[in-house]
Enzyme design. Structure first.
Site, PDB file in Angstrom:
ATOM      1  N   CYS A   2     -53.896 -58.967 -37.641  1.00 28.60           N
ATOM      2  CA  CYS A   2     -52.584 -59.208 -38.222  1.00 28.60           C
ATOM      3  C   CYS A   2     -51.606 -59.634 -37.140  1.00 28.60           C
ATOM      4  O   CYS A   2     -51.680 -59.158 -36.008  1.00 28.60           O
ATOM      5  CB  CYS A   2     -51.985 -57.997 -38.937  1.00 28.60           C
ATOM      6  SG  CYS A   2     -52.975 -57.385 -40.285  1.00 28.60           S
ATOM      7  N   ARG A  27     -54.861 -64.340 -35.909  1.00 27.08           N
ATOM      8  CA  ARG A  27     -54.991 -62.889 -36.050  1.00 27.08           C
ATOM      9  C   ARG A  27     -55.332 -62.465 -37.484  1.00 27.08           C
ATOM     10  O   ARG A  27     -55.459 -61.277 -37.763  1.00 27.08           O
ATOM     11  CB  ARG A  27     -53.700 -62.193 -35.600  1.00 27.08           C
ATOM     12  CG  ARG A  27     -53.286 -62.547 -34.193  1.00 27.08           C
ATOM     13  CD  ARG A  27     -52.011 -61.851 -33.818  1.00 27.08           C
ATOM     14  NE  ARG A  27     -52.227 -60.439 -33.596  1.00 27.08           N
ATOM     15  CZ  ARG A  27     -52.591 -59.904 -32.441  1.00 27.08           C
ATOM     16  NH1 ARG A  27     -52.756 -60.678 -31.392  1.00 27.08           N
ATOM     17  NH2 ARG A  27     -52.767 -58.616 -32.331  1.00 27.08           N
ATOM     18  N   TRP A  74     -54.898 -59.752 -41.818  1.00 26.86           N
ATOM     19  CA  TRP A  74     -56.346 -59.617 -41.901  1.00 26.86           C
ATOM     20  C   TRP A  74     -56.565 -58.243 -42.520  1.00 26.86           C
ATOM     21  O   TRP A  74     -56.241 -57.212 -41.915  1.00 26.86           O
ATOM     22  CB  TRP A  74     -56.964 -59.703 -40.511  1.00 26.86           C
ATOM     23  CG  TRP A  74     -58.460 -59.774 -40.549  1.00 26.86           C
ATOM     24  CD1 TRP A  74     -59.227 -60.900 -40.658  1.00 26.86           C
ATOM     25  CD2 TRP A  74     -59.388 -58.683 -40.464  1.00 26.86           C
ATOM     26  NE1 TRP A  74     -60.563 -60.575 -40.645  1.00 26.86           N
ATOM     27  CE2 TRP A  74     -60.700 -59.224 -40.533  1.00 26.86           C
ATOM     28  CE3 TRP A  74     -59.251 -57.295 -40.346  1.00 26.86           C
ATOM     29  CZ2 TRP A  74     -61.843 -58.437 -40.478  1.00 26.86           C
ATOM     30  CZ3 TRP A  74     -60.396 -56.512 -40.304  1.00 26.86           C
ATOM     31  CH2 TRP A  74     -61.677 -57.084 -40.368  1.00 26.86           C
ATOM     32  N   ASN A 100     -48.945 -54.348 -37.606  1.00 27.17           N
ATOM     33  CA  ASN A 100     -50.272 -54.667 -37.085  1.00 27.17           C
ATOM     34  C   ASN A 100     -50.839 -53.381 -36.502  1.00 27.17           C
ATOM     35  O   ASN A 100     -50.196 -52.747 -35.675  1.00 27.17           O
ATOM     36  CB  ASN A 100     -50.138 -55.747 -35.999  1.00 27.17           C
ATOM     37  CG  ASN A 100     -51.390 -55.875 -35.135  1.00 27.17           C
ATOM     38  OD1 ASN A 100     -51.308 -56.080 -33.943  1.00 27.17           O
ATOM     39  ND2 ASN A 100     -52.554 -55.746 -35.734  1.00 27.17           N
ATOM     40  N   GLY A 101     -52.035 -53.006 -36.957  1.00 23.96           N
ATOM     41  CA  GLY A 101     -52.653 -51.783 -36.446  1.00 23.96           C
ATOM     42  C   GLY A 101     -53.285 -51.004 -37.581  1.00 23.96           C
ATOM     43  O   GLY A 101     -53.453 -51.526 -38.688  1.00 23.96           O
ATOM     44  N   GLU A 495     -75.685 -67.603 -28.332  1.00 21.67           N
ATOM     45  CA  GLU A 495     -74.293 -68.045 -28.445  1.00 21.67           C
ATOM     46  C   GLU A 495     -74.184 -69.254 -29.383  1.00 21.67           C
ATOM     47  O   GLU A 495     -73.244 -69.360 -30.171  1.00 21.67           O
ATOM     48  CB  GLU A 495     -73.732 -68.354 -27.046  1.00 21.67           C
ATOM     49  CG  GLU A 495     -72.332 -68.949 -27.017  1.00 21.67           C
ATOM     50  CD  GLU A 495     -71.248 -68.128 -27.716  1.00 21.67           C
ATOM     51  OE1 GLU A 495     -71.480 -66.959 -28.071  1.00 21.67           O
ATOM     52  OE2 GLU A 495     -70.162 -68.691 -27.947  1.00 21.67           O
ATOM     53  N   LYS A 499     -72.006 -69.502 -32.829  1.00 25.99           N
ATOM     54  CA  LYS A 499     -70.993 -70.550 -33.050  1.00 25.99           C
ATOM     55  C   LYS A 499     -71.204 -71.218 -34.395  1.00 25.99           C
ATOM     56  O   LYS A 499     -70.283 -71.383 -35.176  1.00 25.99           O
ATOM     57  CB  LYS A 499     -71.111 -71.592 -31.954  1.00 25.99           C
ATOM     58  CG  LYS A 499     -70.093 -71.914 -30.929  1.00 25.99           C
ATOM     59  CD  LYS A 499     -68.864 -71.179 -30.688  1.00 25.99           C
ATOM     60  CE  LYS A 499     -68.794 -69.741 -30.930  1.00 25.99           C
ATOM     61  NZ  LYS A 499     -68.167 -68.855 -30.067  1.00 25.99           N
ATOM     62  N   GLU A 502     -70.573 -68.837 -37.519  1.00 27.32           N
ATOM     63  CA  GLU A 502     -69.216 -68.357 -37.810  1.00 27.32           C
ATOM     64  C   GLU A 502     -68.329 -69.436 -38.413  1.00 27.32           C
ATOM     65  O   GLU A 502     -67.392 -69.124 -39.136  1.00 27.32           O
ATOM     66  CB  GLU A 502     -68.558 -67.669 -36.604  1.00 27.32           C
ATOM     67  CG  GLU A 502     -68.234 -68.504 -35.415  1.00 27.32           C
ATOM     68  CD  GLU A 502     -67.737 -67.685 -34.208  1.00 27.32           C
ATOM     69  OE1 GLU A 502     -67.025 -66.693 -34.374  1.00 27.32           O
ATOM     70  OE2 GLU A 502     -68.075 -68.072 -33.069  1.00 27.32           O
ATOM     71  N   HIS A 518     -94.516 -62.617 -33.435  1.00 23.29           N
ATOM     72  CA  HIS A 518     -94.555 -61.179 -33.762  1.00 23.29           C
ATOM     73  C   HIS A 518     -93.746 -60.872 -35.019  1.00 23.29           C
ATOM     74  O   HIS A 518     -93.289 -59.760 -35.209  1.00 23.29           O
ATOM     75  CB  HIS A 518     -94.067 -60.370 -32.567  1.00 23.29           C
ATOM     76  CG  HIS A 518     -94.915 -60.578 -31.355  1.00 23.29           C
ATOM     77  ND1 HIS A 518     -96.223 -60.163 -31.301  1.00 23.29           N
ATOM     78  CD2 HIS A 518     -94.683 -61.220 -30.188  1.00 23.29           C
ATOM     79  CE1 HIS A 518     -96.762 -60.515 -30.130  1.00 23.29           C
ATOM     80  NE2 HIS A 518     -95.833 -61.157 -29.441  1.00 23.29           N
ATOM     81  N   LYS A 615     -59.357 -63.615 -34.677  1.00 21.57           N
ATOM     82  CA  LYS A 615     -59.658 -63.759 -33.261  1.00 21.57           C
ATOM     83  C   LYS A 615     -59.525 -62.443 -32.501  1.00 21.57           C
ATOM     84  O   LYS A 615     -60.329 -62.134 -31.636  1.00 21.57           O
ATOM     85  CB  LYS A 615     -58.734 -64.811 -32.646  1.00 21.57           C
ATOM     86  CG  LYS A 615     -59.173 -65.165 -31.251  1.00 21.57           C
ATOM     87  CD  LYS A 615     -58.716 -66.532 -30.858  1.00 21.57           C
ATOM     88  CE  LYS A 615     -59.349 -66.958 -29.565  1.00 21.57           C
ATOM     89  NZ  LYS A 615     -60.784 -67.249 -29.725  1.00 21.57           N
TER      90      LYS A 615
HETATM   91  C1  G6P Z   1     -63.854 -61.862 -32.350  1.00 27.38           C
HETATM   92  C2  G6P Z   1     -63.675 -63.347 -32.089  1.00 27.38           C
HETATM   93  C3  G6P Z   1     -64.737 -63.830 -31.116  1.00 27.38           C
HETATM   94  C4  G6P Z   1     -64.701 -63.012 -29.849  1.00 27.38           C
HETATM   95  C5  G6P Z   1     -64.830 -61.511 -30.130  1.00 27.38           C
HETATM   96  C6  G6P Z   1     -64.513 -60.681 -28.902  1.00 27.38           C
HETATM   97  O1  G6P Z   1     -65.013 -61.634 -33.056  1.00 27.38           O
HETATM   98  O2  G6P Z   1     -63.760 -64.061 -33.290  1.00 27.38           O
HETATM   99  O3  G6P Z   1     -64.495 -65.186 -30.817  1.00 27.38           O
HETATM  100  O4  G6P Z   1     -65.741 -63.403 -29.013  1.00 27.38           O
HETATM  101  O5  G6P Z   1     -63.877 -61.122 -31.120  1.00 27.38           O
HETATM  102  O6  G6P Z   1     -63.164 -60.884 -28.589  1.00 27.38           O
HETATM  103  P1  G6P Z   1     -62.541 -60.643 -27.168  1.00 27.38           P
HETATM  104  O7  G6P Z   1     -61.098 -61.014 -27.323  1.00 27.38           O
HETATM  105  O8  G6P Z   1     -62.728 -59.184 -26.863  1.00 27.38           O
HETATM  106  O9  G6P Z   1     -63.263 -61.510 -26.209  1.00 27.38           O
END
Ligand code: G6P
Length: 620
Positions: A2, A27, A74, A100-101, A495, A499, A502, A518, A615
């Site tokens: 948020c 956020r 969020w 937010n929190g 990774e 990507k 998501e 396996h 994020k």
């Molecule tokens: C969320 C974001 C990711 C990020 C992860 C860790 O899931 O969508 O992109 O890698 O958090 O975030 P941080 O800010 O701790 O790297």
């Protein structure tokens, strides 16, 4: 999660708040809302979904309020709905509050308030703060001021006689009763010249302008208006009006606020010529590596370097993409320095009673510096006596404040939810950390910082767009896409799969290639698309064996590799830059990030704001 923002000044407040919210949408974007005081009236507007829905609804309406707050959500408590959107209000609608929190004891409060006859309209924890505060203010209005010297008029419905001090007292009482994390902003009916706020654990900054002041979850949101920033400490609360900012600590003592000038150019947070932040940020990958490597050497010198000369236990803890950077770090440190490294998801680390003592060094990697699980793990490691080092992209973030030492990545603000340039900056920081220990211990390694910089610059202009269009057609309708590789390439596969999943919502899974037989090979049939990564020379033969096994089951293999001679073994081939094996993570990820981006676009999705995600994950 948020984002909250507030503006008070001489201009029209609402367009400014909406504009700032556009930079806080990372956020969360389940719903959004604003509140403003229009003379005596307190007005609240909310919409479901992305901010666009709210802003188009308010477009063309000139609202003369010069004091407004806004929120982008969020959902944590309660589904995304208008009732659960912020601002939340008390039952008498004396105030509107954005938060937010997470309030951990909200249910206790809620049940007690319901017992007293208070009517709740949402399922949010936030409404509890609004109701508690509303009752405090109502008490003042009903009984006169218990706190101030001024004699108050008793009135049920008007708040025009409330003073700032009375509201601050009420906020102080309320925050003392809350458990959990909060950053909130409040506007009060009849007070059209100020915004109140409080902060504990969730981020909140104040911004100082000329005849206008701001508050926000993060500095980039208000950067086009001011770069004079104060980052509030836990327990602080206060108010802003257009001329004045007053902050108090948890004992209600005034805090001397020192504003700092933030060194971020407004262009850094604008799209410029790009259609999406994700694309812009992928293209900034090389710059992000170089800036990081250029700026972190003094931070490495400041580490407790004596500990690295003796035996120590190294742990890397993070979430999401930052964890994948950590896995690359483990590979490089173990491979080149022969020092064992444990890597853990922060959400697992904190509950596994990790074996830590004063010989342990824990690296916590977080782009945002505010991921709840990473922070809790950090606090745990400190309690157990470990040396804690944060690697973060956000200066003055919470992780920096808690950790013993901090290494900054210099990726610049990353706005798209899917992390790209910050990942590269994290790799740069980890390689620099490895090189630093190698120097201290006199170990020879096979890479240098100079070489990393040369290689990332050499390939930074490759765009890959034209080459990947064809591959997008192969994967966009797939239900599942599998990623395989060995060693470092397996970590890159992890990774790359993250990507793609998501932002395209295709099920993606990465396997160590040798493990396929396996179990996972059972998933493969003639419809399967498998993305293979092969950058390590000494693994060519072994990787080819796995590729043949997949070929025999009819899988369409798309190989990302610098070794063009392998192209006849696979369905499609994408040539990636040829660099020393240990540097491949810096150059191979870009085409795979672009592939994810293009696939998302081809499906008509918004790559910057994938569904259900945010994020900054400030909840556990
Ligand atoms: C969320 C974001 C990711 C990020 C992860 C860790 O899931 O969508 O992109 O890698 O958090 O975030 P941080 O800010 O701790 O790297």
């Amino acid at each position: 999660m948020c984002g909250i923002v507030g503006y008070v000044g001489e201009k029209l407040g609402l367009p400014i708040v909406i504009d700032c919210l556009t930079r806080l949408e990372y956020r969360g974007y389940d719903s959004s809302g604003v509140a403003y005081v229009d003379n005596e009236d307190l007005v609240v507007k909310k919409q479901l979904g992305k901010l666009n829905n709210l802003s188009s609804n308010l477009k063309n309406k000139i609202i003369p309020a010069s004091c407004a707050i806004g929120h982008t959500r969020w959902a944590t408590h309660g589904e995304p709905s208008i009732q659960n959107a912020h601002p939340q209000q008390d039952e008498n609608k004396l105030l509107a509050l954005v938060h937010n929190g997470i309030i951990e004891n909200f249910n206790n409060h809620k049940q007690k308030l319901i017992g007293k006859g208070v009517k709740f309209t949402s399922q949010t924890d936030t409404e509890v703060i609004a109701q508690l505060l509303g009752r405090e203010l109502q008490k003042v209005l009903n009984t006169g001021d218990n706190y101030s010297q001024n004699k108050m008029h008793s009135t049920m419905h008007s708040t025009s006689s409330l003073t700032k001090k009375q509201v601050l007292r009420a906020i102080h009482n309320v925050i003392n009763s809350l458990d959990g994390a909060f950053a909130f902003a409040v506007v009060v009916k009849g007070m059209d010249d100020c915004i109140f706020f409080a902060k504990f654990k969730s981020p909140l900054i104040l911004g100082k302008g000329i005849d206008e002041n701001f508050l926000s979850s993060d500095a980039t949101a208000i950067l086009p208006y001011t770069n004079k920033i104060y980052s509030l400490m836990d327990g602080e609360f206060g108010y802003i009006d257009k001329k004045k900012i007053e902050v108090f600590n948890s004992s209600f003592k005034p805090v001397k606020v020192k504003f700092e000038s933030l060194q971020i150019e407004p262009e850094q947070i604008m799209l410029g010529d790009y259609q999406h932040f994700m694309h812009k940020e992928i293209e900034q990958g090389a710059e992000s590596v170089i800036n990081t490597l250029d700026r972190l050497s003094s931070e490495l010198q400041n580490l407790p370097n004596g500990i690295f000369l003796n035996d120590f236990n190294l742990h890397i803890v993070a979430c999401g993409t930052a964890l994948h950077a950590g896995r690359v770090g483990k590979y490089i440190i173990e491979n080149q320095l022969r020092i064992p490294v444990n890597v853990d998801y922060a959400s697992e680390f904190r509950y596994k009673n990790p074996i830590l003592d004063n010989k342990s060094v824990c690296l916590f990697i977080s782009q945002s510096g505010e991921t709840a699980d990473t922070l809790s793990s950090l606090e745990l490691a400190k309690q157990k006596g470990a040396v804690t080092i944060a690697i973060t992209n956000v200066p003055a973030s919470r992780i920096e404040k808690i950790a013993d030492y901090c290494i900054h990545t210099s990726a610049g603000p990353e706005i798209a939810v899917a992390s790209t340039k910050a990942y590269l900056a994290q790799l740069a920081a980890l390689y620099a950390f490895a090189e630093h220990i190698a120097k201290l211990r006199g170990i020879e390694i096979s890479f240098s910082i100079k070489k990393i910089k040369t290689e990332v610059m050499r390939f930074s202009k490759f765009t890959y767009r034209d080459k990947l269009g064809d591959i997008v057609k192969d994967i966009k309708e797939q239900e599942s896409v599998y990623f395989v590789g060995r060693g470092l390439d397996y970590i890159l596969a992890l990774e790359s799969a993250l990507k793609l999943k998501e932002i395209s919502y295709i099920h993606c899974e990465a396997f160590p290639l040798g493990e396929l037989k396996h179990g996972s090979l059972a998933l493969i049939n003639r419809e399967s698309v498998v993305i293979a990564i092969l950058t390590q020379k000494d693994l060519i033969e072994k990787t080819l064996n796995g590729i043949h096994e997949l070929n025999s089951r009819g899988a369409k293999i798309i190989l990302f590799s610098p070794f063009e001679e392998l192209k006849d073994n696979v369905y499609k081939f994408i040539k990636t830059p040829l660099v020393d094996d240990c540097l491949s993570p810096f150059v191979v990820i870009k085409p795979l990030q672009i592939l994810a981006y293009l696939t998302s676009l081809s499906k008509g999705l918004d790559p910057d704001k994938p569904r259900n995600l945010a994020k900054s994950v400030t909840v556990e």
